[in-house]
Write a protein that holds these residues in place. Structure first.
Motif, PDB file in Angstrom:
ATOM      1  N   ASN A  38       8.032   1.930   4.443  1.00  0.00           N
ATOM      2  CA  ASN A  38       6.724   2.723   2.513  1.00  0.00           C
ATOM      3  C   ASN A  38       7.944   3.492   2.396  1.00  0.00           C
ATOM      4  O   ASN A  38       6.712   5.033   1.499  1.00  0.00           O
ATOM      5  N   TYR A  54       0.685  -2.126  -2.521  1.00  0.00           N
ATOM      6  CA  TYR A  54       0.448  -0.900  -2.621  1.00  0.00           C
ATOM      7  C   TYR A  54      -1.380  -1.159  -1.051  1.00  0.00           C
ATOM      8  O   TYR A  54      -1.813   0.068  -0.630  1.00  0.00           O
ATOM      9  N   LYS A  69      -0.923   1.490   1.425  1.00  0.00           N
ATOM     10  CA  LYS A  69      -1.265   2.673   1.320  1.00  0.00           C
ATOM     11  C   LYS A  69       0.159   3.904   1.601  1.00  0.00           C
ATOM     12  O   LYS A  69       0.651   4.577   2.565  1.00  0.00           O
ATOM     13  N   LYS A  73       2.650   6.906   0.993  1.00  0.00           N
ATOM     14  CA  LYS A  73       2.711   8.001   0.121  1.00  0.00           C
ATOM     15  C   LYS A  73       3.091   8.139  -1.150  1.00  0.00           C
ATOM     16  O   LYS A  73       3.847   7.647  -1.473  1.00  0.00           O
ATOM     17  N   GLU A  74       2.752   9.117  -1.797  1.00  0.00           N
ATOM     18  CA  GLU A  74       3.425   9.087  -3.615  1.00  0.00           C
ATOM     19  C   GLU A  74       4.780   9.617  -3.184  1.00  0.00           C
ATOM     20  O   GLU A  74       5.441   9.899  -1.718  1.00  0.00           O
ATOM     21  N   GLY A  75       5.275   9.405  -4.285  1.00  0.00           N
ATOM     22  CA  GLY A  75       7.093   9.455  -4.107  1.00  0.00           C
ATOM     23  C   GLY A  75       8.104   8.098  -3.413  1.00  0.00           C
ATOM     24  O   GLY A  75       9.200   7.923  -3.332  1.00  0.00           O
ATOM     25  N   LYS A  92       3.142   4.295 -12.167  1.00  0.00           N
ATOM     26  CA  LYS A  92       2.755   6.323 -12.057  1.00  0.00           C
ATOM     27  C   LYS A  92       0.963   6.241 -11.447  1.00  0.00           C
ATOM     28  O   LYS A  92       1.627   7.174 -10.924  1.00  0.00           O
ATOM     29  N   GLU A  93       0.486   5.387 -11.680  1.00  0.00           N
ATOM     30  CA  GLU A  93      -1.077   5.654 -10.883  1.00  0.00           C
ATOM     31  C   GLU A  93      -0.809   6.020  -9.520  1.00  0.00           C
ATOM     32  O   GLU A  93      -1.752   5.781  -8.467  1.00  0.00           O
ATOM     33  N   TYR A  94       0.212   4.854  -9.082  1.00  0.00           N
ATOM     34  CA  TYR A  94       0.051   5.132  -7.350  1.00  0.00           C
ATOM     35  C   TYR A  94       1.391   5.693  -7.447  1.00  0.00           C
ATOM     36  O   TYR A  94       1.415   5.671  -5.135  1.00  0.00           O
ATOM     37  N   LYS A  95       1.413   6.504  -7.857  1.00  0.00           N
ATOM     38  CA  LYS A  95       2.692   8.216  -8.171  1.00  0.00           C
ATOM     39  C   LYS A  95       4.109   7.590  -7.025  1.00  0.00           C
ATOM     40  O   LYS A  95       4.564   8.608  -5.838  1.00  0.00           O
ATOM     41  N   MET A  96       4.019   6.099  -7.362  1.00  0.00           N
ATOM     42  CA  MET A  96       5.672   5.862  -6.968  1.00  0.00           C
ATOM     43  C   MET A  96       7.091   5.892  -8.370  1.00  0.00           C
ATOM     44  O   MET A  96       6.846   6.591  -9.163  1.00  0.00           O
ATOM     45  N   VAL A  97       8.210   6.027  -7.567  1.00  0.00           N
ATOM     46  CA  VAL A  97       8.967   6.249  -8.580  1.00  0.00           C
ATOM     47  C   VAL A  97      10.213   4.592  -8.891  1.00  0.00           C
ATOM     48  O   VAL A  97      10.419   3.986  -7.829  1.00  0.00           O
TER      49      VAL A  97
END
Length: 258
Positions: A95, A148, A152, A154-156, A177-182
């Protein structure tokens, strides 16, 4: 009349040949000499890979390989975007970096259908996928959602794909963006930027798709599920992860296995 004495070496070769035939059959002829050699050694056979290769050749056993077919690519205009991955496929755990791609699957009645896959670069596990009759943004969004909600993360987390319109669409970017991914993208015309997921789709074609005629969408969907979940993730050993299965590696990292 004298009977020819069978040497110990010949006896060993016969035992090894019988066992690798079973392994080959259990893998549906998908394993070649390196993986068969690894399994034999793990089971206690003292045999070199060259000997395995020689015995397999003598028995006319080889890994099934069929030429990959690529439909004509889209001629849509492509705009370059940031490549954050930069072919750095290294990871320290699961992840951290995910990659996604779409491939084409042909069926007799329903024509071309489309498989979107998401792979975790650390475990090489296919953590999400979606199969559809149409190549839409929803196809790739569903694969990402599946990954996702199961993983589950983490951010980033970095999600990397090519520049197909499905991945560059406003709807997909909102989901990222909703999942706080890049989000990261391959350069135009550079398949090596997303080599790992392209490799999975090539393996899927060589080991499964190119040896079967799927009657329709539903029959293809069932067989793809069986291949991905039943074989690739849980039974197929991978040389790049120390001859573990993706599921086994993920479980070890998650602390579910001693």
């Amino acid at each position: 009349m004298k009977h020819k004495t069978v040497s110990n070496r010949d006896k060993e070769n016969k035992v090894i040949t019988n066992r690798f035939k079973d392994i080959h059959l259990e893998s549906k002829e998908r394993y070649g000499a390196p993986k068969i050699h690894h399994i034999l050694c793990k089971e206690g056979y003292h045999v070199s890979i060259k000997r395995v290769q020689r015995l397999m050749k003598k028995a006319n056993h080889r890994s099934i390989i069929t030429k990959k077919f690529r439909p004509t690519p889209s001629k849509e205009a492509v705009v370059e975007r940031d490549n954050l991955l930069k072919r750095d496929f290294t990871t320290t755990t699961i992840n951290e970096k995910w990659v996604g791609d779409i491939t084409y699957i042909h069926t007799v009645r329903d024509g071309w259908c489309y498989l979107a896959s998401v792979m975790d670069l650390h475990s090489k596990k296919i953590i999400g996928y979606s199969f559809s009759r149409t190549m839409t943004t929803e196809l790739v969004s569903k694969a990402l959602r599946n990954a996702y909600h199961i993983q589950k993360p983490k951010e980033g987390l970095v999600f990397h794909s090519d520049l197909r319109s499905q991945y560059t669409s406003d709807d997909f970017q909102r989901e990222i963006k909703e999942y706080k991914m890049v989000q990261s993208f391959s350069h135009k015309g550079s398949p090596y930027d997303n080599a790992c997921i392209e490799s999975f789709h090539a393996i899927l074609k060589k080991e499964e798709v190119n040896h079967v005629k799927y009657i329709d969408f539903n029959s293809a969907k069932l067989e793809l599920f069986k291949y991905i979940e039943g074989w690739y993730n849980r039974k197929r050993i991978h040389g790049s992860i120390a001859y573990l299965t993706p599921q086994k590696l993920e479980e070890q990292i998650s602390g579910n296995v001693a």
